[in-house]
Every structure is written in structure tokens, then in C-alpha cells.
Design an enzyme around this catalytic site. Structure first.
Site, PDB file in Angstrom:
ATOM      1  N   PHE A 131       0.823  -1.125   0.162  1.00 35.20           N
ATOM      2  CA  PHE A 131      -0.021  -0.030   0.044  1.00 35.20           C
ATOM      3  C   PHE A 131       0.930   1.309   0.094  1.00 35.20           C
ATOM      4  CE2 PHE A 131      -3.040   3.230   2.031  1.00 35.20           C
ATOM      5  CZ  PHE A 131      -3.773   2.935   1.147  1.00 35.20           C
ATOM      6  N   ASP A 139       2.931  -5.611   8.445  1.00 29.25           N
ATOM      7  CA  ASP A 139       1.589  -4.721   8.193  1.00 29.25           C
ATOM      8  C   ASP A 139       0.572  -5.740   8.095  1.00 29.25           C
ATOM      9  OD1 ASP A 139      -0.675  -3.248   7.527  1.00 29.25           O
ATOM     10  OD2 ASP A 139       0.440  -2.029   6.202  1.00 29.25           O
ATOM     11  N   TYR A 172     -10.000   0.061  11.585  1.00 32.59           N
ATOM     12  CA  TYR A 172     -11.128   0.353  10.976  1.00 32.59           C
ATOM     13  C   TYR A 172     -11.666  -0.768   9.781  1.00 32.59           C
ATOM     14  CZ  TYR A 172      -7.617   2.885   8.192  1.00 32.59           C
ATOM     15  OH  TYR A 172      -6.453   3.306   7.372  1.00 32.59           O
ATOM     16  N   LYS A 173     -11.174  -1.582   9.664  1.00 34.41           N
ATOM     17  CA  LYS A 173     -11.477  -2.708   8.516  1.00 34.41           C
ATOM     18  C   LYS A 173     -12.093  -3.616   9.278  1.00 34.41           C
ATOM     19  CE  LYS A 173      -7.373  -1.353   5.726  1.00 34.41           C
ATOM     20  NZ  LYS A 173      -7.938  -0.444   4.835  1.00 34.41           N
ATOM     21  N   ARG A 212     -12.901  -5.111  -5.847  1.00 32.72           N
ATOM     22  CA  ARG A 212     -12.764  -5.681  -4.711  1.00 32.72           C
ATOM     23  C   ARG A 212     -13.979  -6.003  -4.021  1.00 32.72           C
ATOM     24  NH1 ARG A 212      -8.366  -3.218  -1.001  1.00 32.72           N
ATOM     25  NH2 ARG A 212     -10.079  -1.987  -0.394  1.00 32.72           N
TER      26      ARG A 212
END
Length: 418
Positions: A132, A201, A226-227, A387
Site C-alpha cells: 500500500f 503490516d 477500521y477494517k 474488490r
């Protein structure tokens, strides 16, 4: 019986046997099929009331007394301990706070400093070339600060480039574009064999599958909340520091909250003991305590059960896509093998709207727009990737069948000619 009916019936049977089905009621949901939990998790039902209490009573009435009486001061390590079992860590090794980006920077610079203890000359940081973007940006900055060379390679290439000059290696457990799960145990072992420090990560794996930080000897790890942890937009990230190296971890951001005596207001810095060294400034209490309430949805939930359901959901989605979507319209980028798959499915949808030679618009963006209009929410990554994230705590098999059906109808409709 048509195949469509057969798959819908299969979805009903799978939902009937789902041991996590009852957890869905712990969230605020509607009739939308929400498959974007790999970007922002759904709202846990306990959060609004908790935030109201924090604002009205703890802040509004107790005010500054809440740092002690409401436990504000200890929230970062208390919430870290709540996250710990979800990533395979014992208590006392995770501190919540700051953003993922900030924690990546702390971890990488700290990793280089650890690798150089004893006078070792190590001047290279290896980073996942497919990472990312923020991880790459932070790795580049950390390399400049520490005088290291940055070496971007794919995770598969990592073992072949490690050597006695490697200081730290930053890798993603799950690729954010494709959903590919990388070999954390094997790559960590390879990094250690080279005498370097492993930094992982976990943004796209924590809360979706077992991680095993302690079991596999990971040195440092970071992640967002937050995922799949459903902590809310911009909720605090976290930093894991393995217990055995905590006394040697030297954070590049020595804020007053990580001082051994924070209220001593001393001009000289003395780091706190344990994972508290990872704290920096004053915690963001409103979002921190919203996260703490959100983590209550995990009460009584096994991460192993979550993984079993995650694989079943993604298997079923791929089965439905194969049946409902016209041949040749999408290509699956996510590995079929369970040991290489996270909790999302990425589909390449590469034709363009308009002439490709004239710079036509990739069809994938338009497809996702139409899915959302019909109540199926995933996301689109340029130039041509759809996605779909599967959060086992609230996504069911009927959701999966409906999503694939709507995708098929969309690609058989007025977009069929593209």
C-alpha cells in the site's frame, strides 16, 4: 431446478449451519450487501451509546477527572490487550494509538536501530514493492533518516535478497489489491536467519484470519482497526513490540506519553518500560473509546471460526461468480488456494467504455457504480479491479449469492457489449 435456484438454496443451507450467524445482530445493518469491510467495517451496535456516554458524562460531567476515573490514561494499552488475542499475541505487547502510517515509521526506524545494536553495519531496508503506498512512502523516509538504501522487491523475492547488510524488512500480510495472503511464518524465519528485523503490516488480516505474532516470532507489527476490527473511520491504529525486544526498542518519536515519568515534565527523555514505549502524544480519546466499544463484538468469537467462515464465503462467491457472470468478463486475481487467500476477492474487469485507443474509461469503475446503485457495495481500484471484502462477523452466504447475481446481471445488461 435451475442452477440459480440451486445456489440460492445452497446459500440458505450454509446460513442455517453458520455458527457465527448470531454475531450479525451486534451490528447496525440494513438490506444492503456490504462487501467493503476491508476498507471500513460496519458499525457495531454498542458504539453509539458508548460514545454518547463518553461525550456527555465522561467529558461533559467528569471532565478532566476522566483521565483517572474513566480510565482514559490507560486506554492505549488496555485496548492493545483487547486486540492482542485477535493477532496471536499475549498481553503487554500492543499499544493502540496514532495512524498506521505513523506506526510504520516508528516500527521501521526502531527496527533499523535494533539491527545495528552491537555495532553491526546494516544499511538496507527491504520493502514489499506491491505494498500500500503509505508503507512505501514511510519506508523511503525511514531509509533517508537512517542512512539506508531502500530495496523494493516482491514478497516472493525477499529470501533471495536478504544478506548481512539487511537491517529491516517491511511486508504486508495480505495484499490490499489482490487479497493474496503471504507466508508470514516462512518469511519471518528467513528475515531472522539473515540477522534482520521483521516488520509486518496486518491491516488486511487482523480480524479476518489467525496471525500468530508470538508463535512465529514476529519482531514488530502494525495495523489499522477500521477494517475487519470495525473501529470506525480513522480509528486508532496499533503497534506490536515483541516482549523480548521491548527493552531495546528505541522509538524515533519519543513523545511525553512514552516517558517513564510523563508528569515529571523532565527535560531529559527516559523511555517507559514495555510496549508503552510505542506511545507518543495524548491519546485521541473519543475514537479510542469508540474502538474499545467496537471490540466487544468479539466477545466469545474464535478467530479460527472466523477464518473457516471467511474461506467458505470466498469459496462460495467464486462458485457463484463462475455460474452467474458471462464467461470471459472477469478474471480472478485472488489465489484459489486457501493458504494464499485473505478475506477478499479481487476480480479484474478490463474492457473499456469507449475506444481504448481514444483513452476509454475502464469498465470496472462503472460496474462498481451500478452494483452500489443496486445495493451491493464493494470497491474499485484503478485501473480495472473490483474488490469484494468478506467480514465473517456480519456477511452471510445469501449476501454472497445476491452479490454475484447482481454482478452477473450487470455484465449481461447494457454493458454486455464492452
Amino acid at each position: 431446478m435451475s442452477e440459480t435456484t440451486e445456489l440460492a438454496f445452497k446459500a440458505q443451507e450454509l446460513d442455517a449451519g453458520d455458527e457465527l450467524a448470531g454475531v450479525r445482530s451486534r451490528f447496525v445493518l440494513d438490506d444492503v450487501v456490504y462487501l467493503d469491510g476491508n476498507s471500513l467495517g460496519a458499525l457495531p451496535a454498542a458504539v453509539p451509546g458508548r460514545v454518547d456516554d463518553v461525550v456527555r458524562r465522561q467529558w461533559g460531567e467528569l471532565r478532566i477527572r476522566s483521565w483517572d476515573e474513566s480510565g482514559w490514561w490507560t486506554a492505549p494499552e488496555r485496548i492493545g490487550d483487547r486486540i492482542a488475542p485477535l493477532v496471536g499475541a499475549a498481553a503487554g505487547q500492543i499499544v493502540a494509538g496514532d495512524s498506521t502510517s505513523v506506526n510504520v515509521f516508528k516500527a521501521l526506524v526502531g527496527a533499523v536501530r535494533l539491527a545495528r545494536l552491537g555495532g553491526s553495519v546494516r544499511d538496507e531496508i527491504v520493502v514489499d514493492a506491491t505494498t500500500f503506498p503509505t508503507d512505501g512512502y514511510m519506508a523511503e523516509s525511514a531509509a533517508r533518516m537512517t542512512g539506508c538504501t531502500l530495496r523494493p522487491v516482491t514478497p516472493a523475492q525477499v529470501p533471495g535478497v536478504l544478506g548481512d547488510r539487511t537491517a529491516a524488512v517491511l511486508l504486508n500480510h495480505v495484499d490490499y489489491r489482490t487479497g493474496r495472503l503471504h507466508d508470514l511464518p516462512g518469511l519471518t524465519a528467513a528475515v531472522h536467519a539473515a540477522g534482520a528485523i521483521a516488520v509486518w503490516d496486518l491491516c488486511h488480516s487482523a480480524g479476518a484470519l489467525p496471525v500468530g505474532l508470538d508463535e512465529h516470532g514476529v519482531d514488530l507489527a502494525v495495523g489499522c482497526t477500521y477494517k475487519y476490527l470495525n473501529g470506525g473511520p480513522g480509528s486508532p491504529a496499533y503497534l506490536y513490540v515483541r516482549r523480548e525486544i521491548q527493552h531495546r526498542f528505541d522509538s524515533p518519536l519519543p513523545g511525553w506519553n512514552s516517558h517513564a515519568e510523563p508528569f515529571g515534565m523532565r527535560p531529559d527523555y527516559e523511555p517507559a518500560s514495555g510496549a508503552l514505549r510505542g506511545r507518543v502524544g495524548t491519546p485521541d480519546i473519543l475514537s479510542m473509546l469508540a474502538l474499545e466499544a467496537a471490540l466487544e463484538v468479539w466477545d466469545g468469537v474464535s478467530i479460527d471460526a472466523v477464518r473457516v467462515k471467511s474461506l467458505a464465503l470466498t469459496d462460495f462467491f467464486l462458485e457463484c461468480v463462475a455460474e452467474y457472470v458471462p464467461p470471459g468478463r472477469v478474471e480472478t486475481l485472488t489465489p484459489v488456494a486457501h493458504e494464499e487467500r485473505g478475506s477478499q476477492v479481487a476480480l479484474r474487469c478490463s474492457p473499456t467504455l469507449g475506444s481504448a485507443r481514444a483513452g476509454g474509461t475502464p469498465i470496472a469503475g462503472e460496474v462498481m457504480k451500478r452494483l452500489i446503485e443496486r445495493g451491493v457495495v464493494g470497491d474499485f481500484r484503478r485501473p480495472d479491479v473490483l474488490r469484494f471484502g468478506f467480514t465473517p462477523l456480519y456477511v452471510g452466504f445469501a449476501d454472497v449469492e445476491r452479490a454475484a447475481g447482481v454482478l452477473g446481471e450487470t455484465l449481461r445488461g447494457d454493458l454486455a457489449g464492452y
